[in-house]
Design a protein around this motif. Structure first.
Motif, PDB file in Angstrom:
ATOM      1  N   ARG A   1      -7.675   1.692 -15.497  1.00 57.41           N
ATOM      2  CA  ARG A   1      -8.605   0.724 -14.902  1.00 57.41           C
ATOM      3  C   ARG A   1      -7.951  -0.646 -14.732  1.00 57.41           C
ATOM      4  N   ALA A   2      -7.115  -1.037 -15.677  1.00 59.16           N
ATOM      5  CA  ALA A   2      -6.411  -2.317 -15.541  1.00 59.16           C
ATOM      6  C   ALA A   2      -5.480  -2.292 -14.335  1.00 59.16           C
TER       7      ALA A   2
ATOM      8  N   GLU B   1      -5.536   6.777  -8.539  1.00 61.87           N
ATOM      9  CA  GLU B   1      -6.558   5.787  -8.863  1.00 61.87           C
ATOM     10  C   GLU B   1      -6.162   4.392  -8.381  1.00 61.87           C
ATOM     11  N   GLU B   2      -4.912   4.005  -8.620  1.00 61.15           N
ATOM     12  CA  GLU B   2      -4.437   2.703  -8.140  1.00 61.15           C
ATOM     13  C   GLU B   2      -4.429   2.652  -6.622  1.00 61.15           C
TER      14      GLU B   2
ATOM     15  N   LEU C   1       0.820  -1.202   0.000  1.00 64.90           N
ATOM     16  CA  LEU C   1       0.000   0.000   0.000  1.00 64.90           C
ATOM     17  C   LEU C   1       0.858   1.259   0.000  1.00 64.90           C
ATOM     18  N   ALA C   2       1.945   1.230   0.761  1.00 66.97           N
ATOM     19  CA  ALA C   2       2.844   2.389   0.788  1.00 66.97           C
ATOM     20  C   ALA C   2       3.483   2.628  -0.572  1.00 66.97           C
TER      21      ALA C   2
ATOM     22  N   ALA D   1      -4.336  -3.612  -8.438  1.00 66.48           N
ATOM     23  CA  ALA D   1      -4.160  -3.159  -7.059  1.00 66.48           C
ATOM     24  C   ALA D   1      -5.239  -3.735  -6.159  1.00 66.48           C
ATOM     25  N   PHE D   2      -6.472  -3.741  -6.635  1.00 62.44           N
ATOM     26  CA  PHE D   2      -7.583  -4.278  -5.847  1.00 62.44           C
ATOM     27  C   PHE D   2      -7.392  -5.773  -5.593  1.00 62.44           C
ATOM     28  N   CYS D   3      -7.046  -6.517  -6.628  1.00 67.17           N
ATOM     29  CA  CYS D   3      -6.861  -7.966  -6.484  1.00 67.17           C
ATOM     30  C   CYS D   3      -5.704  -8.293  -5.546  1.00 67.17           C
ATOM     31  N   ASN D   4      -4.597  -7.581  -5.681  1.00 69.15           N
ATOM     32  CA  ASN D   4      -3.445  -7.843  -4.816  1.00 69.15           C
ATOM     33  C   ASN D   4      -3.785  -7.575  -3.352  1.00 69.15           C
ATOM     34  N   ALA D   5      -4.478  -6.472  -3.089  1.00 67.04           N
ATOM     35  CA  ALA D   5      -4.836  -6.154  -1.709  1.00 67.04           C
ATOM     36  C   ALA D   5      -5.803  -7.192  -1.143  1.00 67.04           C
TER      37      ALA D   5
END
Length: 220
Positions: free
Chosen positions: A191-192, A126-127, A116-117, A197-201
């Protein structure tokens, strides 16, 4: 469907793995070992301290007043949860001030906060907010899934109530709206990157609970 609804559906197998994880199943029925929860709550305290900093950076980078207000409020709430909820659990489960002060982040905790950092420091706004969202949304889904079937009395009842509270759901909705707005205004490449980023988190969310269930630390 909106951007958030689309990626939420795409991570459905991962979400099901989270909901079915033994840590959460045992937490719901009150049989989770105190050692596992103690491991979790200490690591979550370390996580939230760093998450609050990331939220503050998101507030500073937000292009709208709504984003600045939401993420600055989120940073404050993260600190409050750490101070109030965690301190109560520290007392309940025998975590001393010295234990909390000297605790070392596990590979999973350090990996998550460092990821996240890195989004905050080197990637787009956005990411960053796409990576922030799973901590809200996954916890809201978990809280809502666990609460109806949780045993009572339950030593982890305060934790369940916190993340099943409608006010937490409302905060999740507001962050999701900000992510959808950013995605709608972004390019396909943006968006990709947001999806990644969403999937990794979300993967880190599973890893965090899994490491707590195993009381895992550094292997060497």
């Amino acid at each position: 469907m909106s951007f958030c609804d689309t990626i939420w559906e795409e991570v459905a197998p991962l979400r099901q793995s989270i909901l079915a994880h033994p840590f959460l199943a045992e937490l719901a029925d009150g049989t989770l070992s105190p050692e596992a929860f103690r491991h979790y709550i200490v690591q979550d305290s370390l996580y939230l301290a760093e998450y609050a900093r990331v939220l503050a950076i998101a507030a500073a980078r937000a292009p709208t007043a709504a984003g600045r207000m939401e993420f600055s409020d989120g940073a404050k709430v993260a600190v409050q949860v750490e101070e109030v909820l965690h301190q109560a659990f520290f007392a309940q489960f025998g975590v001393t001030a010295d234990m909390a002060r000297t605790a070392e982040a596990t590979p999973e905790c350090l990996g998550y906060t460092s990821y996240l950092a890195s989004l905050a420091a080197t990637r787009s706004y956005e990411e960053l907010i796409a990576g922030i969202l799973p901590c809200f949304w996954v916890y809201w889904e978990v809280g809502c899934a666990i609460k109806p079937r949780a045993s009572s009395p339950n030593p982890y009842g305060a934790w369940i109530d916190t993340y099943a509270d409608p006010s937490f759901g409302a905060a999740t909705d507001r962050v999701r709206a900000l992510v959808d707005e950013a995605a709608a205004n972004g390019t396909p490449a943006t968006r990709a990157a947001m999806k990644t980023a969403f999937c990794n988190a979300t993967r880190y969310e599973w890893m965090f609970w899994d490491s707590a269930h195993r009381c895992a630390g550094w292997p060497i």
